[in-house]
Enzyme design. Structure first.
Site, PDB file in Angstrom:
ATOM      1  N   HIS A   1      56.674  27.142  26.275  1.00  0.00           N
ATOM      2  CA  HIS A   1      56.836  26.149  25.425  1.00  0.00           C
ATOM      3  C   HIS A   1      58.202  25.857  24.925  1.00  0.00           C
ATOM      4  O   HIS A   1      58.666  25.339  23.856  1.00  0.00           O
ATOM      5  CB  HIS A   1      56.654  27.724  23.728  1.00  0.00           C
ATOM      6  CG  HIS A   1      55.522  28.283  24.160  1.00  0.00           C
ATOM      7  ND1 HIS A   1      54.815  26.819  23.701  1.00  0.00           N
ATOM      8  CD2 HIS A   1      55.135  28.572  23.508  1.00  0.00           C
ATOM      9  CE1 HIS A   1      53.477  26.731  23.342  1.00  0.00           C
ATOM     10  NE2 HIS A   1      53.313  28.045  23.068  1.00  0.00           N
TER      11      HIS A   1
ATOM     12  N   PRO B   1      50.391  40.859  17.047  1.00  0.00           N
ATOM     13  CA  PRO B   1      49.259  40.817  17.040  1.00  0.00           C
ATOM     14  C   PRO B   1      48.802  39.628  18.686  1.00  0.00           C
ATOM     15  O   PRO B   1      47.917  39.166  18.705  1.00  0.00           O
ATOM     16  CB  PRO B   1      48.774  39.479  16.256  1.00  0.00           C
ATOM     17  CG  PRO B   1      49.842  39.235  15.237  1.00  0.00           C
ATOM     18  CD  PRO B   1      51.368  40.019  15.327  1.00  0.00           C
ATOM     19  N   TYR B   2      50.264  39.119  18.548  1.00  0.00           N
ATOM     20  CA  TYR B   2      50.084  38.043  20.002  1.00  0.00           C
ATOM     21  C   TYR B   2      50.837  38.392  21.211  1.00  0.00           C
ATOM     22  O   TYR B   2      51.564  39.338  21.424  1.00  0.00           O
ATOM     23  CB  TYR B   2      50.902  36.758  19.625  1.00  0.00           C
ATOM     24  CG  TYR B   2      50.166  36.193  17.956  1.00  0.00           C
ATOM     25  CD1 TYR B   2      48.643  35.827  18.325  1.00  0.00           C
ATOM     26  CD2 TYR B   2      51.224  36.494  17.047  1.00  0.00           C
ATOM     27  CE1 TYR B   2      47.869  34.986  16.691  1.00  0.00           C
ATOM     28  CE2 TYR B   2      50.225  35.394  15.482  1.00  0.00           C
ATOM     29  CZ  TYR B   2      49.444  35.073  16.200  1.00  0.00           C
ATOM     30  OH  TYR B   2      48.353  34.695  15.159  1.00  0.00           O
ATOM     31  N   GLY B   3      50.223  37.675  22.740  1.00  0.00           N
ATOM     32  CA  GLY B   3      51.198  38.374  23.928  1.00  0.00           C
ATOM     33  C   GLY B   3      52.546  38.092  23.165  1.00  0.00           C
ATOM     34  O   GLY B   3      53.591  38.273  24.545  1.00  0.00           O
ATOM     35  N   GLY B   4      53.290  36.426  22.576  1.00  0.00           N
ATOM     36  CA  GLY B   4      54.374  36.554  22.752  1.00  0.00           C
ATOM     37  C   GLY B   4      53.896  35.167  21.711  1.00  0.00           C
ATOM     38  O   GLY B   4      53.360  34.882  21.217  1.00  0.00           O
ATOM     39  N   MET B   5      55.586  35.613  20.961  1.00  0.00           N
ATOM     40  CA  MET B   5      55.815  33.994  19.902  1.00  0.00           C
ATOM     41  C   MET B   5      56.831  33.344  20.297  1.00  0.00           C
ATOM     42  O   MET B   5      57.934  33.911  20.391  1.00  0.00           O
ATOM     43  CB  MET B   5      55.846  34.940  18.567  1.00  0.00           C
ATOM     44  CG  MET B   5      55.680  33.743  17.269  1.00  0.00           C
ATOM     45  SD  MET B   5      54.669  32.258  17.278  1.00  0.00           S
ATOM     46  CE  MET B   5      55.569  30.704  16.602  1.00  0.00           C
ATOM     47  N   GLU B   6      56.900  32.369  20.658  1.00  0.00           N
ATOM     48  CA  GLU B   6      57.828  31.030  21.547  1.00  0.00           C
ATOM     49  C   GLU B   6      59.097  30.865  20.199  1.00  0.00           C
ATOM     50  O   GLU B   6      59.228  29.915  21.131  1.00  0.00           O
ATOM     51  CB  GLU B   6      56.818  30.423  21.867  1.00  0.00           C
ATOM     52  CG  GLU B   6      56.843  28.962  20.756  1.00  0.00           C
ATOM     53  CD  GLU B   6      55.562  29.716  20.519  1.00  0.00           C
ATOM     54  OE1 GLU B   6      54.585  28.122  19.595  1.00  0.00           O
ATOM     55  OE2 GLU B   6      54.510  30.642  20.930  1.00  0.00           O
TER      56      GLU B   6
ATOM     57  N   HIS C   1      54.922  31.943  30.450  1.00  0.00           N
ATOM     58  CA  HIS C   1      54.049  31.324  28.947  1.00  0.00           C
ATOM     59  C   HIS C   1      55.019  30.676  28.111  1.00  0.00           C
ATOM     60  O   HIS C   1      55.593  29.854  27.450  1.00  0.00           O
ATOM     61  CB  HIS C   1      53.102  31.883  28.736  1.00  0.00           C
ATOM     62  CG  HIS C   1      52.325  30.869  27.692  1.00  0.00           C
ATOM     63  ND1 HIS C   1      51.184  30.389  28.272  1.00  0.00           N
ATOM     64  CD2 HIS C   1      52.164  31.049  26.550  1.00  0.00           C
ATOM     65  CE1 HIS C   1      50.351  29.421  26.536  1.00  0.00           C
ATOM     66  NE2 HIS C   1      51.185  29.699  25.787  1.00  0.00           N
ATOM     67  N   GLU C   2      55.623  31.941  27.187  1.00  0.00           N
ATOM     68  CA  GLU C   2      56.984  31.675  26.189  1.00  0.00           C
ATOM     69  C   GLU C   2      57.765  30.880  26.984  1.00  0.00           C
ATOM     70  O   GLU C   2      57.628  30.276  26.134  1.00  0.00           O
ATOM     71  CB  GLU C   2      57.210  32.826  25.640  1.00  0.00           C
ATOM     72  CG  GLU C   2      55.704  33.672  25.298  1.00  0.00           C
ATOM     73  CD  GLU C   2      54.988  33.229  24.437  1.00  0.00           C
ATOM     74  OE1 GLU C   2      55.241  32.347  24.312  1.00  0.00           O
ATOM     75  OE2 GLU C   2      53.705  33.491  24.283  1.00  0.00           O
TER      76      GLU C   2
ATOM     77  N   GLU D   1      49.644  24.680  23.352  1.00  0.00           N
ATOM     78  CA  GLU D   1      48.718  25.067  23.818  1.00  0.00           C
ATOM     79  C   GLU D   1      48.619  24.588  26.148  1.00  0.00           C
ATOM     80  O   GLU D   1      48.680  25.938  27.271  1.00  0.00           O
ATOM     81  CB  GLU D   1      48.164  26.239  23.755  1.00  0.00           C
ATOM     82  CG  GLU D   1      49.112  27.320  22.428  1.00  0.00           C
ATOM     83  CD  GLU D   1      49.581  27.885  22.531  1.00  0.00           C
ATOM     84  OE1 GLU D   1      50.111  28.221  24.282  1.00  0.00           O
ATOM     85  OE2 GLU D   1      50.844  28.318  21.797  1.00  0.00           O
TER      86      GLU D   1
ATOM     87  N   ASP E   1      44.063  29.730  11.023  1.00  0.00           N
ATOM     88  CA  ASP E   1      43.760  30.837  11.624  1.00  0.00           C
ATOM     89  C   ASP E   1      42.501  30.935  12.061  1.00  0.00           C
ATOM     90  O   ASP E   1      42.301  31.910  13.183  1.00  0.00           O
ATOM     91  CB  ASP E   1      44.400  32.245  11.109  1.00  0.00           C
ATOM     92  CG  ASP E   1      45.812  32.048  10.661  1.00  0.00           C
ATOM     93  OD1 ASP E   1      46.574  31.616  11.607  1.00  0.00           O
ATOM     94  OD2 ASP E   1      46.592  32.345  10.218  1.00  0.00           O
TER      95      ASP E   1
ATOM     96  N   TYR F   1      44.121  26.347  24.867  1.00  0.00           N
ATOM     97  CA  TYR F   1      44.812  27.116  25.616  1.00  0.00           C
ATOM     98  C   TYR F   1      44.385  26.583  27.100  1.00  0.00           C
ATOM     99  O   TYR F   1      44.378  25.997  28.228  1.00  0.00           O
ATOM    100  CB  TYR F   1      44.734  28.483  25.751  1.00  0.00           C
ATOM    101  CG  TYR F   1      46.088  29.606  25.362  1.00  0.00           C
ATOM    102  CD1 TYR F   1      47.260  29.493  24.948  1.00  0.00           C
ATOM    103  CD2 TYR F   1      45.465  29.242  23.489  1.00  0.00           C
ATOM    104  CE1 TYR F   1      47.922  30.457  23.996  1.00  0.00           C
ATOM    105  CE2 TYR F   1      46.258  29.731  22.251  1.00  0.00           C
ATOM    106  CZ  TYR F   1      46.780  30.457  22.951  1.00  0.00           C
ATOM    107  OH  TYR F   1      48.291  31.505  21.545  1.00  0.00           O
TER     108      TYR F   1
ATOM    109  N   GLN G   1      68.881  17.018  -2.182  1.00  0.00           N
ATOM    110  CA  GLN G   1      69.222  18.014  -2.239  1.00  0.00           C
ATOM    111  C   GLN G   1      68.987  19.693  -2.676  1.00  0.00           C
ATOM    112  O   GLN G   1      69.077  19.081  -4.238  1.00  0.00           O
ATOM    113  CB  GLN G   1      71.138  18.427  -1.326  1.00  0.00           C
ATOM    114  CG  GLN G   1      70.951  20.333  -0.770  1.00  0.00           C
ATOM    115  CD  GLN G   1      72.034  19.807  -1.026  1.00  0.00           C
ATOM    116  OE1 GLN G   1      73.035  20.404  -1.421  1.00  0.00           O
ATOM    117  NE2 GLN G   1      73.131  20.039  -0.138  1.00  0.00           N
TER     118      GLN G   1
END
Length: 590
Positions: free
Chosen positions: A275, A242-247, A271-272, A294, A351, A359, A107
């Site tokens: 995911h 910055p994105y359409g979505g984050m899952e 879409h999300e 994706e 990135d 996608y 640990q």
């Protein structure tokens, strides 16, 4: 004689020695300091040795963290933060007194890790989580809430704080750990779903999402199997996202550009949500195999669309996706490494590879497999795949072997799969073969675009008089297809035609960013000065890279001074990832 199960790491973009130790459980205890814009606290990692005392070091990933102390099994330990290695950060090396036998756990407690926390930052390692956040404002995180408690009064006029706690009992990779805290309000959008956002934006967000969310979940469950994460919720973020979505599990983080007042952009939620199976439950082992996240998710999103709206809508979405693929390949160049399905990221920043390629090229590959195998047989493979790799990570070679193994008893399918040119699909740059999509929903869009093309050129269409009824009965996505067709004209519209289009169809007044951003690109290509300043203004209101990059690209071509001024004015508004990418687009590599 001892043996070892040590394997070479599959992920080249981590500094951690996860081929020696793997995190199995993580406890994050963090305080949110709004004034100093930092997180302060400690993280406790349970790490299991997967070799037989091969090393006396544990190496973790960090980036711009202030680490004050490290303990192993409760005892102070020698450690050092190594020099930064771009773009991966600074390795935290912890020296153990001796090697750790295979299967035994240690640990690690890292104290005062500011920013987030040291971890094995690779999708090839999954951990369960306990997350405890002290904040003066409500907190959301990628786990099931287990309550809030232990109020501490504020001092010197400061607000008091509560401890907000969460558990994630399904192992997830580190990139899916997310925290949000702020002035949040919530509303129910389904029997197992809630939307969270700012109080002023709540009613619009509720209306936008309440009709479709549960229907999306049920459609996905019929294609794969029941949703594993208990609740599915949406956090609508500020416009700089910055994105359409984050899952993020349990809480999708979504762009406010989907709240357009017409329920036309909620496919981002499909879409999300997808995911939740592809990416979150079953994850790519490294970003070199990002298409497994994706491509599968885009495929499932379009299967959901087909289940709800009909099969032509799946191909309609795929046609829009093909245009996005064309744009990405044009940006990189057809022979570029990043246009392959499996890419080489050794020594590179993942990135930099971000685009529509994983996608859309990933979707095309899965769509091709569906047609090759036959939909009914393919649909039997889908739940098998997601069951086989649930709570695990895999690469493209695992996918291939699982597919071949599943269909081995079926002679005709097995032959078709073995005859498939896997190397070309995996490693060839540029475009995949274009499927024969159903164009029934786009034909009318193309026909109208062609009339504008003829009207704008010397071959005048004397019978064409554009008016507001041309788009009657269209969805906003059909308008997007029309505008993208116009963008692709070899000879752009004249300035006069661009202004006539805006006047007839009201594009300049649209609240739907998908539509207005596409029209601005048409106007910029037409060198219509009437859209230059509105483009700059939109770039100060929206941080979603899908819109920001093409708008800056076209504005830079016609008025570089305005493009540069707009970037300098708004660079602190943009998310750091967006800011860095646009900076490269405008100014090149430093």
């Amino acid at each position: 004689m001892t043996t070892t199960r040590m394997q070479p790491p599959r992920d080249p973009n981590t500094l951690s020695n996860y081929n020696n130790f793997q995190t199995t459980h993580t406890i994050a205890n963090l305080g949110i300091d709004f004034h100093k814009k930092r997180l302060v606290g400690n993280v406790i990692l349970d790490l299991k040795s997967i070799t037989d005392a091969e090393t006396r070091d544990i190496v973790l990933d960090t980036s711009h963290l202030d680490v004050r102390d490290v303990k192993v099994d409760g005892n102070p330990q020698d450690w050092e933060l190594l020099s930064r290695l771009e773009p991966y950060g600074s390795a935290l090396r912890i020296r153990l007194g001796s090697g750790v036998p295979d299967g035994k756990s240690v640990q690690v407690d890292a104290i005062h890790a500011r920013s987030l926390f040291p971890c094995q930052d690779t999708p090839d390692v999954k951990s369960t989580y306990e997350m405890n956040f002290r904040s003066s404002l409500p907190v959301l995180a990628s786990g099931l809430p287990t309550g809030s408690r232990d109020f501490i009064p504020g001092q010197d006029g400061e607000s008091g704080t509560l401890l907000y706690t969460f558990r994630q009992d399904i192992p997830i990779p580190s990139y899916l750990v997310a925290i949000a805290s702020g002035d949040l309000a919530s509303a129910t959008i389904g029997p197992r779903s809630t939307v969270w956002t700012g109080p002023e934006e709540l009613q619009a967000s509720k209306w936008e999402l309440e009709k479709d969310t549960e229907e999306f979940i049920q459609a996905a469950e019929k294609i794969i199997y029941p949703y594993a994460w208990t609740t599915y919720n949406v956090l609508v973020l500020p416009p700089s996202f910055p994105y359409g979505g984050m899952e993020n599990p349990i809480f999708t983080f979504a762009t406010p550009t989907i709240i357009s007042g017409d329920r036309e952009n909620v496919d981002v939620i499909a879409h999300e949500l997808s995911h939740s199976w592809s990416g979150n439950l079953v994850s790519n082992a490294s970003w070199e195999h990002f298409w497994l996240n994706e491509g599968w998710t885009t495929y499932l999103e379009r299967r959901i669309q087909a289940a709800i709206h009909g099969e032509p809508h799946r191909d309609f979405s795929a046609i829009i996706g093909w245009k996005a693929l064309e744009d990405s390949i044009a940006t990189f160049g057809e022979d570029h490494e990043f246009t392959k399905l499996i890419i080489d990221l050794k020594g590179k920043d993942p990135d930099d590879a971000f685009s529509s390629v994983p996608y859309e090229k990933g979707f095309i590959f899965l769509y091709h497999l569906e047609k090759l195998i036959g939909k009914d047989k393919w649909d039997n493979f889908i739940p098998h795949y997601f069951t086989t790799y649930a709570r695990k990570s895999l690469d493209s070679y695992d996918f291939k072997s699982t597919l071949l193994s599943f269909f081995a008893p079926d002679a005709s399918v097995s032959k078709a799969l073995n005859d498939l040119d896997w190397d070309t699909w995996f490693y060839a740059p540029g475009f995949p073969p274009k499927p024969d999509f159903d164009t029934s929903l786009v034909d009318v869009c193309y026909a109208l675009a062609d009339r504008w093309k003829n009207n704008s050129n010397d071959s005048n269409d004397e019978h064409f008089e554009p008016n507001e009824h041309d788009l009657e009965g269209w969805s906003s996505n059909q308008t997007v297809v029309f505008l993208e067709r116009v963008q692709g004209f070899e000879k752009p519209l004249t300035k006069e035609s661009s202004q006539l289009m805006a006047k007839c169809y009201g594009f300049m007044k649209s609240k739907n960013v998908e539509v207005v951003s596409r029209y601005f690109v048409v106007g910029l290509k037409a060198r219509d000065e009437a859209v230059y300043q509105p483009t700059a203004e939109l770039l100060g209101k929206v941080g979603r890279m899908k819109f920001v990059r093409p708008l800056f690209s076209e504005l830079n071509k016609v008025d570089r001074d305005l493009a540069v001024k707009t970037f300098e004015k708004n660079k602190d508004f943009y998310h750091p990832i967006c800011r860095a990418i646009v900076e490269k687009d405008l100014f090149g590599e430093k």
